[in-house]
Design an enzyme around this catalytic site. Structure first.
Site, mmCIF file in Angstrom:
data_model
loop_
_atom_site.group_PDB
_atom_site.id
_atom_site.type_symbol
_atom_site.label_atom_id
_atom_site.label_comp_id
_atom_site.label_asym_id
_atom_site.label_seq_id
_atom_site.Cartn_x
_atom_site.Cartn_y
_atom_site.Cartn_z
ATOM 1 C CG ASN A 25 -1.868 1.179 1.221
ATOM 2 O OD1 ASN A 25 -1.479 2.318 1.453
ATOM 3 N ND2 ASN A 25 -3.138 0.900 0.968
ATOM 4 C CB ALA A 48 -6.056 1.882 -3.506
ATOM 5 C CD GLU A 49 -5.745 3.772 2.107
ATOM 6 O OE1 GLU A 49 -5.440 4.822 2.667
ATOM 7 O OE2 GLU A 49 -4.979 3.157 1.333
ATOM 8 C CG ASN A 50 -9.906 3.993 -2.901
ATOM 9 O OD1 ASN A 50 -8.862 3.366 -2.988
ATOM 10 N ND2 ASN A 50 -10.391 4.691 -3.907
ATOM 11 C CB SER A 91 -10.481 -2.294 1.221
ATOM 12 O OG SER A 91 -9.210 -1.731 1.000
#
Length: 225
Positions: A25, A48-50, A91
């Site tokens: 990340n 990507a944490e979204n 996520s």
């Protein structure tokens, strides 16, 4: 060091930390340059944490025009072949479950205990912490990639003064001057940029640190360098 070479230099050194097959990340800003410098044969999965697993290359302005895909920082993104979209809760379950091998983030301040402050300067407007708090606790390795100073002031301190993102979470700090490893005994200088002397590094660093007996020069390959 030429100002234009600082970010590429740091990103190229960070890239050496990543291994083939890693799930990684990347924070906004400087960390997004890291994939440009991956060693030959090293392929990583960008998270990507979204909600993207398998981010692709950053699209050009022309490519981005008709696209509606963004990364966690709100910048236009792409998805690599085989990549996928997942919901936010899944996520973050990946992050909190320890499935991210490495996260690379910038910082406002770090200190010799491995504490991190990277989300707010009191009194200034910010959109929120984002996923940083989860990432630095959930990822197996936390690398801070940043310029060594801000307007000439040290960013590597004895003790952070800004609100913390997390405590004792940092694995390594990589700047244009050197590479610090965070250990139970404090910061250990493992590598240094030969453009700077050890005294230069000490003068730019408030934190105490030990110079490893086997400390070596940072070696990176930059296009045109």
């Amino acid at each position: 060091m030429d100002k234009t070479m600082i970010k590429p230099f740091i990103a190229a050194r960070v890239a050496q930390e990543l291994k083939d097959g890693d799930v990684v990340n990347l924070g906004i800003g400087l960390p997004t340059f890291v994939p440009n410098y991956l060693p030959e044969g090293v392929h990583i999965t960008l998270h990507a944490e979204n909600g993207i697993v398998g981010c692709g290359p950053k699209p050009s302005a022309e490519e981005a025009q008709p696209m509606y895909v963004t990364d966690a920082g709100g910048a236009t993104a792409s998805v690599a072949k085989g990549g996928c979209f997942i919901d936010s809760s899944t996520s973050f379950a990946l992050v909190r479950g320890g499935h991210v091998d490495c996260t690379v983030l910038g910082a406002l301040e770090v200190d010799q205990e491995g504490n991190l402050a990277n989300w707010i300067i009191p009194g200034k407007k910010v959109p929120g912490m984002g996923g940083a708090m989860d990432l630095v606790v959930g990822a197996k390795k936390v690398i801070i990639a940043m310029e060594h100073t801000a307007k000439g002031n040290p960013k590597i301190l004895k003790k952070c003064t800004l609100p913390l993102t997390a405590v004792k979470c940092i694995s390594k700090i990589i700047t244009e001057m050197c590479v610090f490893e965070v250990t139970p005994d404090g910061l250990v200088l493992r590598e240094y940029n030969p453009e700077f002397s050890i005294d230069d590094i000490k003068n730019a660093t408030e934190a105490d640190f030990i110079v490893a007996d086997d400390a070596k020069e940072i070696k990176v390959a930059l296009p045109g360098a």
